[in-house]
Design a protein around this motif. Sequence first.
Motif, short mmCIF file in Angstrom:
data_model
loop_
_atom_site.label_atom_id
_atom_site.label_comp_id
_atom_site.label_asym_id
_atom_site.label_seq_id
_atom_site.Cartn_x
_atom_site.Cartn_y
_atom_site.Cartn_z
N GLU A 1 34.95 27.90 49.22
CA GLU A 1 34.91 28.31 47.92
C GLU A 1 34.41 29.73 47.78
O GLU A 1 35.27 30.50 47.28
N THR A 2 33.57 30.18 48.82
CA THR A 2 33.11 31.77 48.78
C THR A 2 34.13 32.37 49.50
O THR A 2 34.32 33.41 48.78
N LEU A 3 34.79 32.05 50.48
CA LEU A 3 35.72 32.79 51.36
C LEU A 3 37.03 32.89 50.23
O LEU A 3 37.68 34.03 50.17
N HIS A 4 37.28 32.08 49.42
CA HIS A 4 38.23 31.95 48.37
C HIS A 4 37.93 33.15 47.54
O HIS A 4 38.82 33.93 47.03
N LEU A 5 36.64 33.38 47.01
CA LEU A 5 36.34 34.12 46.15
C LEU A 5 36.40 35.66 46.61
O LEU A 5 37.09 36.34 45.78
N VAL A 6 36.23 35.88 47.93
CA VAL A 6 36.12 37.34 48.56
C VAL A 6 37.70 37.58 48.55
O VAL A 6 37.91 38.69 48.01
N LEU A 7 38.55 36.77 49.13
CA LEU A 7 39.84 36.92 49.44
C LEU A 7 40.48 37.34 48.00
O LEU A 7 41.37 38.10 48.05
N ARG A 8 40.44 36.56 47.04
CA ARG A 8 40.99 36.61 45.97
C ARG A 8 40.67 37.92 45.12
O ARG A 8 41.42 38.65 44.67
N ASN A 9 39.47 38.08 45.14
CA ASN A 9 39.05 39.57 44.42
C ASN A 9 39.65 40.58 45.32
O ASN A 9 40.25 41.79 44.57
N LEU A 10 39.58 40.48 46.71
CA LEU A 10 40.33 41.69 47.53
C LEU A 10 41.76 41.90 47.11
O LEU A 10 42.37 42.90 47.06
N HIS A 11 42.41 40.84 47.21
CA HIS A 11 43.88 40.46 46.76
C HIS A 11 44.17 41.06 45.51
O HIS A 11 45.16 41.85 45.31
N GLU A 12 43.47 40.66 44.49
CA GLU A 12 43.67 40.88 43.03
C GLU A 12 43.48 42.75 43.02
O GLU A 12 44.31 43.44 42.28
N ASN A 13 42.61 43.01 43.79
CA ASN A 13 42.22 44.50 43.58
C ASN A 13 43.35 45.36 44.28
O ASN A 13 43.97 46.28 43.87
N ALA A 14 44.03 44.83 45.52
CA ALA A 14 45.01 45.46 45.83
C ALA A 14 46.30 45.22 44.79
O ALA A 14 46.78 46.45 44.83
N VAL A 15 46.49 44.25 44.36
CA VAL A 15 47.71 44.13 43.46
C VAL A 15 47.47 45.04 42.45
O VAL A 15 48.65 45.84 41.95
N GLU A 16 46.37 45.16 41.71
CA GLU A 16 46.14 46.00 40.47
C GLU A 16 46.50 47.39 40.72
O GLU A 16 47.00 48.00 39.88
N HIS A 17 46.28 47.85 41.98
CA HIS A 17 46.42 49.21 42.26
C HIS A 17 47.68 49.61 42.82
O HIS A 17 48.02 50.64 43.35
N MET A 18 48.80 48.77 42.68
CA MET A 18 50.05 48.95 43.19
C MET A 18 51.14 48.64 42.01
O MET A 18 52.14 47.97 42.05
N ALA A 19 51.00 49.30 40.88
CA ALA A 19 51.74 49.42 39.82
C ALA A 19 53.15 49.75 40.20
O ALA A 19 54.08 49.46 39.67
#
Lengths: 441, 220
Positions: free
Chosen positions: A335-353
């Motif tokens: 669960e915790t690893l999922h949380l870390v990876l999800r936020n890192l992934h979303e952050n990357a996606v967000e900044h690649m408009a």
Amino acid sequence: MTSLRRRLFLLLLGATGALWLCAVAWISLGSRAELEHVLDNRLREAATMVHSLVSNGNLADAPSLNLEASGGYARQLSCQIWSMDGRLVGRSSGAPSSDLAADTEGFADRTVNGETWRVYTIVDATKGVRVTVGDRIGLRDRLVRDLVAGLLAPAVLILPLLGLLIWVGVGRGLRPLAAVAGDIAGRDAEDMRPVPTDGAPAEVRPLLTALNGLFSKVEAARTREREVTAFAAHELRTPLAGLKTQAQVALAADDAPTREGALRQILVSVDRATRLVRQLLALSRLEASPAPRLDSEVDAGRVLREVIESSHRPPQVNVDLHLLPDGLKLKGDQETLHLVLRNLHENAVEHMAAGGRITWAPVTNAQGMATGLMVEDEGPGVAEAELPLITRRFYRGRHKSASGTGLGLTIAEMAAGRLGARLTFANRADRPGLRAALVWS
Amino acid sequence: MRILVVEDDPVLADGLKSGLRLSGATVDCVDCCTDARTALKAGRFDAVVLDLMLPDGSGLDVLAHLRSQGDATPVLLLTALDDTTDRVRGLDSGADDYLGKPFDLDELAARLRAITRRGAGRAEAVLKAGALTLDPASFTATVGDAPVPLSRREFAVLAALMERPGVIRSKAEIEERLYGWQEEVESNAVEVHIHNLRNKVGREAIETVRGLGYRMRVAE
């Protein structure tokens, strides 16, 4: 409560008292030895004197030898003259009638009628007499006791006076401390100015320095807290302001395109608010949950694929996983690893408009062992000065995205800590973009 | 009324743009301090709506910079904090008014009208020239007691002229009031609006000064 003043007072008084008692003990022992010596000499002298007065075993002309002394120490000495055949020829008035002496010549301690005597005996075979002079040990003891009492009496009188002097003196000595305490107690809670250390006594200065250090730390923490509050207020209220404004525009607009545009913006705003609420909940859950056990391992590749499948990704963004080895195990819970990876992934996606490639790769140590995961995006990256700030709550840098909440990297960092891992950020060297690495040491 | 909105939240900025346009203003939006400085240097605005927390700094810095340039353009601050010290700091830095987020759009428009009016040195809320009365709040114009229906742009042109009766406004100046940066300026738009206005409020009310522009005729 321990009072420094009371403590010092008791210590000083105790030390002084102990010193005094030692002195008394020393004096009493010393004077007892000296006294024994002097009194023993007196015994011998008296015995010799009496012996010289006795002639040829007869003392008829001196039937009652009176060797009385006057004052409190009356009848110190007792004298007996025995003939060689065991007859008591003569004795001083206070002397007992039973034999004080042993047959031996010289000094001896004897107990007669329950009293201990110190005696000196001269045996003269030619004159046919045995002369014994003695005094009571009890008397000697009284002498020493009186001497010690004479020493102690002024001490008992002086001790309270000394105590008072020590109490006042310690109080005066501690006055700078009281002044500092008063200065600090008199401040209001907002006042975090350092306490001036010059002029303070050398013993208090380390305390003040430590206190000033604490003040500056508290001040820094408070400033950060204030910043977080300000950011939070801004991040929470701005979408609300946007919602309200757009709703009012939708109500007031008399043409369909304006109204429709406003309603669409309301949808965008609600989506963002939803995300913000989700992130806030994730953050508070993370803060409230107990630390997970760190002995389990999870399949990082599987968790990462789940994350990528479940998160929204615009078509112009590609995700590259081909560097990831099969069955990469990482420490922690799913669960915790999922949380870390999800936020890192979303952050990357967000900044690649503008689109591009997100690359996930293992982090390997010198031995080629995988010790973590890293993600590289092709976004604008982060200004070097902003890098240490990006995990702060609600911090959104210059290149902020439309849907960002300013909480994603905060959550990622906190969750990484829960996994026993460290999260580091750096700008890519080969091209603009951010690299986030999750590493177990 | 031409207004610069400095706000980094795209939804709010869009809402302000549409909303203020509904109350007759021409709105330009920027989303950071740097762009705000550039915009303020380049164009003349009747008022600025300034968000305090911007991605590249504080709105207060923009405000301080503006005032240090001797620019007295009225500024309304948008703040997310209830903290009075923040508001006091804003007002002391030279802001003319502030509003806490979230705010009411009508109140924002009213406050903007108020600070621009004060900025122009007028006490009255309505603009008057001869028999003509213009009420920016209700967006209405009357000649005598008869209401005159005006379009948004016509109203803006008339307001620009009536703010300072007798002073010549150039065509470029009026265009600047009418159009935001992204909007296409039609070459003879101002002439068309003036022509329509003359038909509605009276031919003599607006005077053409050849080669210079237009002005409201001042009653003798």
